[in-house]
Design a protein around this motif. Structure first.
Motif, mmCIF file in Angstrom:
data_model
loop_
_atom_site.group_PDB
_atom_site.id
_atom_site.type_symbol
_atom_site.label_atom_id
_atom_site.label_comp_id
_atom_site.label_asym_id
_atom_site.label_seq_id
_atom_site.Cartn_x
_atom_site.Cartn_y
_atom_site.Cartn_z
ATOM 1 N N LEU A 1 44.218 42.373 44.394
ATOM 2 C CA LEU A 1 43.057 41.594 43.982
ATOM 3 C C LEU A 1 43.413 40.124 44.124
ATOM 4 O O LEU A 1 44.446 39.676 43.630
ATOM 5 C CB LEU A 1 42.694 41.885 42.525
ATOM 6 C CG LEU A 1 42.147 43.274 42.238
ATOM 7 C CD1 LEU A 1 42.004 43.476 40.731
ATOM 8 C CD2 LEU A 1 40.806 43.477 42.915
ATOM 9 N N VAL A 2 42.555 39.371 44.803
ATOM 10 C CA VAL A 2 42.810 37.947 45.033
ATOM 11 C C VAL A 2 41.693 37.153 44.361
ATOM 12 O O VAL A 2 40.510 37.399 44.615
ATOM 13 C CB VAL A 2 42.854 37.627 46.544
ATOM 14 C CG1 VAL A 2 43.085 36.146 46.776
ATOM 15 C CG2 VAL A 2 43.924 38.461 47.227
ATOM 16 N N PRO A 3 42.046 36.189 43.494
ATOM 17 C CA PRO A 3 41.000 35.387 42.850
ATOM 18 C C PRO A 3 40.395 34.379 43.818
ATOM 19 O O PRO A 3 41.088 33.824 44.668
ATOM 20 C CB PRO A 3 41.743 34.674 41.719
ATOM 21 C CG PRO A 3 43.162 34.636 42.159
ATOM 22 C CD PRO A 3 43.384 35.844 43.027
ATOM 23 N N LEU A 4 39.098 34.179 43.689
ATOM 24 C CA LEU A 4 38.403 33.170 44.480
ATOM 25 C C LEU A 4 37.512 32.375 43.531
ATOM 26 O O LEU A 4 36.606 32.924 42.895
ATOM 27 C CB LEU A 4 37.547 33.809 45.571
ATOM 28 C CG LEU A 4 36.667 32.831 46.365
ATOM 29 C CD1 LEU A 4 37.527 31.852 47.156
ATOM 30 C CD2 LEU A 4 35.720 33.572 47.279
ATOM 31 N N LEU A 5 37.792 31.077 43.423
ATOM 32 C CA LEU A 5 36.943 30.169 42.648
ATOM 33 C C LEU A 5 35.839 29.690 43.584
ATOM 34 O O LEU A 5 36.115 29.126 44.634
ATOM 35 C CB LEU A 5 37.767 28.987 42.126
ATOM 36 C CG LEU A 5 36.992 27.900 41.390
ATOM 37 C CD1 LEU A 5 36.354 28.461 40.129
ATOM 38 C CD2 LEU A 5 37.915 26.745 41.064
ATOM 39 N N HIS A 6 34.588 29.931 43.199
ATOM 40 C CA HIS A 6 33.456 29.573 44.069
ATOM 41 C C HIS A 6 32.369 28.907 43.245
ATOM 42 O O HIS A 6 32.561 28.608 42.064
ATOM 43 C CB HIS A 6 32.941 30.812 44.815
ATOM 44 C CG HIS A 6 32.601 31.962 43.918
ATOM 45 N ND1 HIS A 6 31.372 32.104 43.347
ATOM 46 C CD2 HIS A 6 33.357 33.003 43.480
ATOM 47 C CE1 HIS A 6 31.363 33.201 42.610
ATOM 48 N NE2 HIS A 6 32.557 33.765 42.659
ATOM 49 N N SER A 7 31.222 28.672 43.857
ATOM 50 C CA SER A 7 30.159 27.867 43.241
ATOM 51 C C SER A 7 29.593 28.456 41.959
ATOM 52 O O SER A 7 29.079 27.718 41.128
ATOM 53 C CB SER A 7 29.029 27.651 44.241
ATOM 54 O OG SER A 7 28.469 28.896 44.627
ATOM 55 N N THR A 8 29.668 29.748 41.752
ATOM 56 C CA THR A 8 29.100 30.346 40.548
ATOM 57 C C THR A 8 30.138 30.919 39.601
ATOM 58 O O THR A 8 29.784 31.580 38.631
ATOM 59 C CB THR A 8 28.072 31.437 40.909
ATOM 60 O OG1 THR A 8 28.715 32.447 41.684
ATOM 61 C CG2 THR A 8 26.902 30.856 41.664
ATOM 62 N N GLY A 9 31.418 30.699 39.882
ATOM 63 C CA GLY A 9 32.447 31.195 38.973
ATOM 64 C C GLY A 9 33.696 31.634 39.710
ATOM 65 O O GLY A 9 34.038 31.115 40.770
ATOM 66 N N VAL A 10 34.348 32.636 39.138
ATOM 67 C CA VAL A 10 35.572 33.182 39.712
ATOM 68 C C VAL A 10 35.374 34.681 39.901
ATOM 69 O O VAL A 10 34.855 35.354 39.016
ATOM 70 C CB VAL A 10 36.785 32.951 38.783
ATOM 71 C CG1 VAL A 10 38.037 33.576 39.357
ATOM 72 C CG2 VAL A 10 36.992 31.476 38.527
#
Length: 118
Positions: free
Chosen positions: A85-94
């Motif tokens: 599982l890889v975290p991705l911080l994006h425009s609506t959250g993580v």
């Protein structure tokens, strides 16, 4: 203190007197104010989401920095043949996105306004 019983208030609830305050009217301030550059205001207002990550039928808008961190981590995982599982911080959250050797995903640069007037 005088207690007032009201049907809309719970028993034992005490009303406090209203304290009046004086409102002071101030004259307009005509002092010159320093001007900030528009670019600085835009940078503070919102991060620049310049990448789109497509994964599992979803698309996530990310900053260039976050997209590159995500891409570097996914390359290592795919090269090792593992699934993580890889975290991705994006425009609506993580979000935690599953990445493995058979996972299909892309990181695309968003390009806007590259046309010139004729």
């Amino acid at each position: 203190m005088h207690r007032v019983q009201n049907s809309s208030q719970p028993a034992g609830f005490a009303l406090k007197p209203i304290i009046e305050t004086e409102v002071i009217k101030r004259e307009a301030d005509d002092r010159p104010r320093p001007l900030r550059e528009a670019a600085a205001d835009d940078a503070v207002a919102a991060p620049a989401y310049s990448r789109t990550v497509h994964h599992g039928g979803n698309r996530y808008f990310a900053t260039a920095g976050m997209a590159e961190i995500f891409r570097a981590k996914t390359r290592k995982i795919v090269a090792s043949g593992e699934t993580e599982l890889v975290p991705l911080l994006h425009s609506t959250g993580v979000d935690l996105l599953v990445i493995g050797p058979n996972t299909q995903f892309t990181v695309v640069t968003i390009e806007i306004g590259h046309h010139t007037a004729a």
